[in-house]
Design an enzyme around this catalytic site. Structure first.
Site, short mmCIF file in Angstrom:
data_model
loop_
_atom_site.label_atom_id
_atom_site.label_comp_id
_atom_site.label_asym_id
_atom_site.label_seq_id
_atom_site.Cartn_x
_atom_site.Cartn_y
_atom_site.Cartn_z
N GLN A 1 54.87 -11.05 3.32
CA GLN A 1 53.94 -10.60 1.84
C GLN A 1 52.94 -11.41 2.59
OE1 GLN A 1 56.10 -10.31 -2.42
NE2 GLN A 1 54.76 -12.53 -2.28
N GLU B 1 61.52 -9.21 -8.56
CA GLU B 1 62.03 -10.45 -8.21
C GLU B 1 62.78 -11.81 -8.87
OE1 GLU B 1 58.44 -12.88 -4.83
OE2 GLU B 1 57.57 -13.08 -7.06
#
Length: 387
Positions: A115, A234
């Site tokens: 990421q 998340e």
């Protein structure tokens, strides 16, 4: 929330437990394990689609899989970022061609992702990023630096948030690009050595790195919206598996406290302060589980992700401190004799303490989470920002 398992969930649990008992390795390479999971169809069970070689499972069955995986002590996942962050983002914002290209290799455990969000001057304040991507025909050329990039040294691909509109500020003019990591001379990965001696995190330097225009997700200039939907992922089922791991760590700390009654083994478990801290950790972990179940699947609460991060980040950091308290003076030395020819090693509780010092920072610092709750949930005036 009334969260209970039905007969179908029990059957699913038996199947998952049997598969894990047969296939969980006791060694080998993590990449081999990802491909083994892919062959079993266990990657992407929560995607809601089965066109990519994956199984499909409802929320309760996803919880079952997460619980059984943790209880089987299966290896740490290296494909989490692709499976649980990028894939749902592509399912929501990607084109049919992007889904067809990227989701099957993720489901097979063949392509790993990292990421590209945080930067040296823009960690929790993601809108401050400076990495730029300029359109050049059918490609974007990316220049800039990312930091704290988990598993970048192993990943084949990186999803990068970059500024595509020259002169734009804050959350305007950002785009979400899919970038291949195999670009010698254009992408450099430098591991960051941590206090634990390991290097899961990295710095990544982009020097004219190329991303194909067809790998722009959500349209040019819409990167902020895509990035925010990804960050909301998340939390959810994965946090329940995380909490099972936390429970195992807490059990280890409690066991150390009980054995501490032996001379020189650590703190006295009859110490009322120590006992109170152990009880508090146990009770707070139960509260976190109930909160995760309450918000499972999305509750519409804008502050839920920030609340979850504040809860588990602080809890886990305090557990690391408690692990050292129950060890007593023994916590300050390595688990080996004083042989300078041997490398420095940490036992599990020492590693827990050192690694958890970062829990209140990575994934969005506590200060940023409190600001989000203050402004978006409580409606307090926006914090004054220094230009």
């Amino acid at each position: 929330m009334d969260f209970s398992f039905g007969p179908a969930d029990s059957a699913f649990r038996e199947g998952a437990r049997a598969w894990l008992a047969q296939h969980t390795p006791r060694g080998g390479q993590p990449g081999d394990w990802e491909r083994e999971l892919g062959r079993g169809g266990w990657i992407g069970i929560g995607w809601g689609e089965t066109a990519y070689g994956n199984r499909s499972a409802g929320l309760t069955q996803q919880v079952v899989w997460a619980e059984e995986y943790a209880r089987a002590k299966a290896p740490p996942r290296t494909g989490h970022i692709g499976e649980n962050l990028l894939a749902p983002t592509l399912l929501a914002h990607g084109t049919p061609a992007q889904k067809a290209r990227f989701l099957p290799p993720i489901a097979r455990g063949e392509e790993l992702w990292c990421q590209g969000y945080s930067e040296p001057g823009a960690g929790s304040d993601l809108a401050g990023i400076r990495t730029v991507a300029r359109r050049d025909g059918d490609t974007y050329r990316i220049t800039g630096q990312k930091i704290w990039t988990s598993l970048a040294h192993e990943a084949q691909w990186c999803f990068v948030l970059a500024r595509t509109e020259e002169g734009s500020r804050r959350h305007h003019g950002l785009s979400f690009l899919l970038v291949p990591m195999d670009q010698p001379g254009r992408i450099e990965v430098r591991p960051i050595r941590q206090m634990t001696g390991t290097s899961e995190f990295n710095e990544v330097f982009f020097d004219g790195a190329e991303a194909r225009a067809e790998h722009l997700v959500g349209g040019e200039g819409n990167g902020w919206q895509v990035a925010m939907s990804l960050l909301a992922l998340e939390r959810g089922v994965s946090t329940l598996a995380q909490q099972i791991g936390f429970a195992a760590e807490l059990e280890r700390v409690v066991a150390q406290a009980v054995s501490g009654r032996a001379p020189g083994a650590g703190a006295d478990p009859l110490d009322p302060v120590l006992r109170a801290r152990l009880v508090a950790q146990w009770a707070e972990l139960k509260v976190m589980r109930w909160n995760a179940l309450r918000t499972l699947g999305g509750s519409g609460d804008a502050g839920a992700p920030s609340v979850a991060k504040l809860l588990w980040g602080g809890w886990h950091r305090r557990l690391g401190e408690l692990a050292m308290a129950v060890r007593g003076t023994a916590a300050a030395v390595g688990p080996y004799d004083w042989d300078e020819s041997r490398p420095y090693e940490l036992d599990p509780l020492q590693h827990l303490f050192l690694f958890t010092r970062a829990d209140t920072i990575y994934g969005g610092s506590d200060e940023i989470q409190r600001t989000i709750i203050a402004e978006r949930v409580l409606g307090l005036p926006r914090e004054v920002r220094v230009p």
